[in-house]
Design an enzyme around this catalytic site. Structure first.
Site, PDB file in Angstrom:
ATOM      1  N   CYS A   9       0.800  -1.233   0.000  1.00 30.06           N
ATOM      2  CA  CYS A   9       0.000   0.000   0.000  1.00 30.06           C
ATOM      3  C   CYS A   9       0.831   1.281   0.000  1.00 30.06           C
ATOM      4  CB  CYS A   9      -0.961   0.009   1.177  1.00 30.06           C
ATOM      5  SG  CYS A   9      -0.165   0.199   2.788  1.00 30.06           S
ATOM      6  N   CYS A  52      14.093   0.693  12.332  1.00 33.38           N
ATOM      7  CA  CYS A  52      13.320   1.303  13.406  1.00 33.38           C
ATOM      8  C   CYS A  52      11.892   1.441  12.878  1.00 33.38           C
ATOM      9  CB  CYS A  52      13.928   2.652  13.751  1.00 33.38           C
ATOM     10  SG  CYS A  52      13.249   3.382  15.225  1.00 33.38           S
TER      11      CYS A  52
END
Length: 74
Positions: free
Chosen positions: A39, A61
């Site tokens: 997406c 991260c």
């Protein structure tokens, strides 16, 4: 999972086809943005060369809202 910074951090993606990596030069830094390959949503960033003891010298991260954690199978 690697937790040296207080953020959910990983040294590589579990499924490299599930993410795309985009160069990000915002905020006066050079880093790599991690996006969902399906997406295009922002998942977090990859940092390199920070001196953490990871096998890849990378720290993914990742925003915790985008994670689904499951117990280890063992």
């Amino acid at each position: 999972m690697y937790r040296a910074t207080g953020w959910p951090s990983f040294y590589d993606p579990r499924d490299s086809d599930a993410v795309e990596l985009i160069e990000d030069r915002s905020h006066g830094m050079v880093r790599t943005e991690v996006r969902c390959a399906r997406c295009g949503s922002h998942l977090g960033h990859v940092f390199e060369g920070e001196g953490y003891a990871t096998p890849t010298d990378q720290r993914y991260c990742i925003n915790s809202i985008s994670l689904r954690l499951t117990p280890d199978e063992g």
